[in-house]
Scaffold this motif. Sequence first.
Motif, PDB file in Angstrom:
ATOM      1  N   LEU A 163      -0.108   2.138  -8.308  1.00 34.58           N
ATOM      2  CA  LEU A 163       0.622   3.157  -7.584  1.00 34.58           C
ATOM      3  C   LEU A 163       1.268   4.102  -8.594  1.00 34.58           C
ATOM      4  O   LEU A 163       1.720   3.675  -9.657  1.00 34.58           O
ATOM      5  N   TYR A 164       1.336   5.391  -8.243  1.00 31.32           N
ATOM      6  CA  TYR A 164       1.797   6.414  -9.167  1.00 31.32           C
ATOM      7  C   TYR A 164       3.092   7.044  -8.648  1.00 31.32           C
ATOM      8  O   TYR A 164       3.213   7.345  -7.452  1.00 31.32           O
TER       9      TYR A 164
ATOM     10  N   THR B 250       2.018  13.887  -9.219  1.00 34.48           N
ATOM     11  CA  THR B 250       2.310  12.711 -10.044  1.00 34.48           C
ATOM     12  C   THR B 250       2.462  13.059 -11.519  1.00 34.48           C
ATOM     13  O   THR B 250       2.393  12.170 -12.362  1.00 34.48           O
TER      14      THR B 250
ATOM     15  N   GLN C   3      -4.191  -3.185  -7.789  1.00 31.36           N
ATOM     16  CA  GLN C   3      -3.716  -1.899  -7.312  1.00 31.36           C
ATOM     17  C   GLN C   3      -3.001  -1.161  -8.439  1.00 31.36           C
ATOM     18  O   GLN C   3      -2.620  -1.742  -9.441  1.00 31.36           O
TER      19      GLN C   3
ATOM     20  N   THR D  31       2.509   6.777  -4.702  1.00 30.83           N
ATOM     21  CA  THR D  31       1.263   7.079  -4.011  1.00 30.83           C
ATOM     22  C   THR D  31       0.098   6.463  -4.782  1.00 30.83           C
ATOM     23  O   THR D  31       0.243   6.088  -5.949  1.00 30.83           O
ATOM     24  N   ASP D  32      -1.059   6.386  -4.126  1.00 34.74           N
ATOM     25  CA  ASP D  32      -2.225   5.781  -4.759  1.00 34.74           C
ATOM     26  C   ASP D  32      -3.241   6.803  -5.250  1.00 34.74           C
ATOM     27  O   ASP D  32      -4.360   6.448  -5.609  1.00 34.74           O
ATOM     28  N   GLU D  33      -2.872   8.094  -5.271  1.00 36.14           N
ATOM     29  CA  GLU D  33      -3.769   9.148  -5.719  1.00 36.14           C
ATOM     30  C   GLU D  33      -3.106   9.952  -6.831  1.00 36.14           C
ATOM     31  O   GLU D  33      -1.955  10.368  -6.713  1.00 36.14           O
ATOM     32  N   LEU D  34      -3.867  10.183  -7.907  1.00 38.90           N
ATOM     33  CA  LEU D  34      -3.399  11.044  -8.991  1.00 38.90           C
ATOM     34  C   LEU D  34      -3.594  12.506  -8.599  1.00 38.90           C
ATOM     35  O   LEU D  34      -4.680  12.912  -8.202  1.00 38.90           O
ATOM     36  N   SER D  35      -2.533  13.293  -8.694  1.00 39.06           N
ATOM     37  CA  SER D  35      -2.592  14.706  -8.343  1.00 39.06           C
ATOM     38  C   SER D  35      -1.492  15.441  -9.094  1.00 39.06           C
ATOM     39  O   SER D  35      -0.823  14.867  -9.970  1.00 39.06           O
TER      40      SER D  35
ATOM     41  N   ARG E 207       0.828  -1.192   0.000  1.00 38.42           N
ATOM     42  CA  ARG E 207       0.000   0.000   0.000  1.00 38.42           C
ATOM     43  C   ARG E 207       0.869   1.251   0.000  1.00 38.42           C
ATOM     44  O   ARG E 207       2.042   1.230   0.368  1.00 38.42           O
TER      45      ARG E 207
END
Length: 297
Positions: free
Chosen positions: A159-160, A190, A157, A183-187, A107
């Motif tokens: 990850l970015y 990334t 999963q 990380t697991d969120e696109l922002s 994670r």
Amino acid sequence: MAAYRPGVLIGNWEEAACLEEEHLRDFLHKRERGELLIQKVSKLQDHLFKKIQLSVSKDGFVHFGDTVMLLNPDNKSSVERDPGACGNLTLAINLDELSIYSVESPRAPRGVSAVQSVDPRGRNTFCILSVDGGAVGEPVRFGQNFGLGTTGGFPDQMLYLASDHKSFVRFAKKTYLQQVFLTDELSYLTSWQAAFLDPQLRLEYEGLPVPANSKIIITHCHTNRSLAVPRNFWTRSYFGKEYEVICNTYLDSHKAEEDKNYWQVVTGNPNNENGTMFDRPSPHPSGIRRNEFCEER
């Protein structure tokens, strides 16, 4: 004092027998659920070291949706500074000891490192993602934002690759420079861009497709710092000796990026299902190899 016969039970014999039976039941229960440490490690290695087939580029360019490897090519400066740091390195996901003992897939956040392996596996393959609405299959262009995602070999999963400005609590462990992580969120953390290798021709190549298997510069959009492998700092992980990956632009006396910032987007070999274009020998005119050409002269 009279001696006891071998069949006589003394002490807390009943409690000891019950405890042994309880340990056996607990062992069988964990084995059925796959929670034994040896089963966890075996399952983790099956995912991380699973062979991945890279995408084949038919036109020689990098496209959105391609599965590729990010390779930091060998350079002369690393050989002169440290003979053990020579060789080609690929960007890969890095796991700590607690993740190995976990039943679930890794994670976020997770670290990244550079490994001495050019074989496409689950832990060192990435997918080129669109962050501005580009369709899958369209070529990635110089100056265009894109994302880099990896599954680590796990099917559930994504990850970015991300980075952020260093602070008092967030920095690289060895160099104390800007940290690179997953990380697991696109922002906005990334988003990345590709730049042409020669800074004098960078404006002319702006907007042109990014060639695959060629040296480029990968820059983080938010911090304007380039992805780099210093090679003089290494870490000891579960997989062995690996090198630290950071975001820092190394410039020489001519204001050009050094080889620490060089990267190649490696694609698949169309003539070999499990091969890469990096392993493919370079062609020579008239079918003569370079050493044979020198011998004829």
